[in-house]
Design a protein around this motif. Structure first.
Motif, PDB file in Angstrom:
ATOM      1  N   ARG A 183       0.823  -1.201   0.000  1.00 42.84           N
ATOM      2  CA  ARG A 183       0.000   0.000   0.000  1.00 42.84           C
ATOM      3  C   ARG A 183       0.858   1.252   0.000  1.00 42.84           C
ATOM      4  O   ARG A 183       2.039   1.211   0.323  1.00 42.84           O
ATOM      5  N   SER A 184       0.224   2.356  -0.377  1.00 41.68           N
ATOM      6  CA  SER A 184       0.919   3.641  -0.332  1.00 41.68           C
ATOM      7  C   SER A 184       0.889   4.168   1.095  1.00 41.68           C
ATOM      8  O   SER A 184       0.552   3.449   2.034  1.00 41.68           O
ATOM      9  N   GLY A 185       1.207   5.436   1.268  1.00 39.35           N
ATOM     10  CA  GLY A 185       1.179   6.012   2.607  1.00 39.35           C
ATOM     11  C   GLY A 185       2.573   6.304   3.123  1.00 39.35           C
ATOM     12  O   GLY A 185       3.567   6.195   2.413  1.00 39.35           O
ATOM     13  N   CYS A 186       2.642   6.688   4.379  1.00 37.62           N
ATOM     14  CA  CYS A 186       3.916   7.065   4.979  1.00 37.62           C
ATOM     15  C   CYS A 186       4.897   5.889   4.977  1.00 37.62           C
ATOM     16  O   CYS A 186       4.498   4.733   5.066  1.00 37.62           O
ATOM     17  N   THR A 187       6.172   6.211   4.908  1.00 35.69           N
ATOM     18  CA  THR A 187       7.191   5.161   4.888  1.00 35.69           C
ATOM     19  C   THR A 187       7.124   4.298   6.145  1.00 35.69           C
ATOM     20  O   THR A 187       7.424   3.108   6.096  1.00 35.69           O
ATOM     21  N   PHE A 188       6.710   4.903   7.264  1.00 35.47           N
ATOM     22  CA  PHE A 188       6.663   4.154   8.515  1.00 35.47           C
ATOM     23  C   PHE A 188       5.236   3.761   8.912  1.00 35.47           C
ATOM     24  O   PHE A 188       4.923   3.624  10.092  1.00 35.47           O
ATOM     25  N   CYS A 189       4.369   3.568   7.922  1.00 40.99           N
ATOM     26  CA  CYS A 189       2.982   3.200   8.222  1.00 40.99           C
ATOM     27  C   CYS A 189       2.925   1.959   9.112  1.00 40.99           C
ATOM     28  O   CYS A 189       3.554   0.933   8.823  1.00 40.99           O
ATOM     29  N   PHE A 190       2.166   2.052  10.199  1.00 41.92           N
ATOM     30  CA  PHE A 190       2.088   0.959  11.172  1.00 41.92           C
ATOM     31  C   PHE A 190       1.302  -0.235  10.648  1.00 41.92           C
ATOM     32  O   PHE A 190       1.279  -1.285  11.292  1.00 41.92           O
ATOM     33  N   TYR A 191       0.653  -0.101   9.473  1.00 37.72           N
ATOM     34  CA  TYR A 191      -0.061  -1.238   8.895  1.00 37.72           C
ATOM     35  C   TYR A 191       0.868  -2.170   8.113  1.00 37.72           C
ATOM     36  O   TYR A 191       0.428  -3.209   7.630  1.00 37.72           O
ATOM     37  N   GLN A 192       2.128  -1.812   7.991  1.00 38.64           N
ATOM     38  CA  GLN A 192       3.060  -2.695   7.290  1.00 38.64           C
ATOM     39  C   GLN A 192       3.253  -4.000   8.062  1.00 38.64           C
ATOM     40  O   GLN A 192       3.335  -3.998   9.292  1.00 38.64           O
TER      41      GLN A 192
END
Length: 288
Positions: free
Chosen positions: A174-183
């Protein structure tokens, strides 16, 4: 008698495949609509997202408006007492995605417009409310649902334009912030390999976290699990092996299902590989 309101058509882009395909679909299918495209930029997005937007702007023949809150992630982290955003406390989405959009359309509504916002939810995924407008004169439409387009249709739209998928789908879902907590852990490992400077920045944000009432700290990976636990080579290999096992199980499941005709794209199908609903609970504003 009250005069009818003027209509303003807007379409939000996240950097994801569905919203990009929707922008192309609306341009090509409804050329008479004057649509304004926008992106709520946290300043922490993947570089692949910005690169893709440059190509998309060239195809659309229009600029994509960049909206932001003028404060940035560091400001909001401090306001929330150094507690990182999480699936339970998504202050980043609220403060840095939704509010800038609401502030952008508010003057238009006050000027007598009704806003029609187009959202990239598809016909083949479970219905999701997504963003629920708080303004009376802000309406949401889902053209892919209305016209019956599924995931393979979206892939075809992107491929037929020559744009293809954004490059981050080579390693992330997915897109979004580099540190997205959904990773997932495999995505954090790949972030470390593809963008080590972004991985280091994410680690730095963990250094000054506050504890909750029970003395626990919430890290990007969850409770009491800092990112540096992913730096052990043995742990990295274990995560990669487990991911390969999950991928092979999913491929066998697909082969047993003769009705499944869509092509397998590993990171696009990552939620399905891990047997979760697409998006994994993430807000469509961030990843669609």
């Amino acid at each position: 008698m009250t005069e009818p309101r003027k209509i303003k058509h807007v379409l939000g882009l996240s950097g994801g495949k569905d919203s990009a395909a929707l922008a192309i679909y609306m341009r090509d299918t409804y050329p008479d609509l004057d649509i304004e495209y926008f992106f709520t930029d946290t300043g922490k997005e993947l570089p692949e997202v910005y690169d893709y937007f440059n190509k998309l702007e060239a195809y659309l023949g229009k600029d994509i408006a960049r909206l932001n809150d003028d404060k940035g992630f560091d400001y909001w982290l401090k306001q929330f007492n150094n507690f990182l955003p999480s699936a339970q406390q998504r202050w980043c989405t609220i403060q840095m995605k939704l509010k800038p959009f609401e502030e952008w359309v508010k003057p238009l509504i006050e000027d007598g417009y009704e806003i029609v916002s187009y959202v990239g939810i598809r016909a083949d995924e479970p219905y999701r409310d997504g963003y629920v407008p708080t303004e009376k004169f802000l309406k949401v439409r889902m053209p892919f649902v209305e016209d019956g387009l599924n995931k393979q249709d979206i892939i075809n739209i992107l491929n037929n334009t020559g744009l293809g998928l954004p490059k981050y789908y080579e390693w992330r879902s997915r897109s979004g912030c580099t540190f997205c907590f959904y990773q997932r852990k495999i995505e954090w490992v790949k972030l470390k390999e593809r963008h080590p400077e972004a991985f280091e920045e994410a680690k730095c944000y963990e250094k000054h976290l506050n504890e909750n009432a029970s003395g626990e700290k919430y890290y990007w990976l969850g409770m009491d699990t800092p990112l540096n636990t992913l730096e052990d080579p043995k742990r990295i290999e274990e995560i990669k092996r487990n991911h390969e096992k999950a991928l092979k199980r999913f491929e066998k499941k697909r082969r047993r299902n003769a009705l499944y005709e869509e092509e397998l794209i590993e990171m696009v199908d990552l939620d399905a590989i891990y047997d979760e609903v697409e998006g994994g609970g993430a807000c469509i504003t961030c990843y669609k």
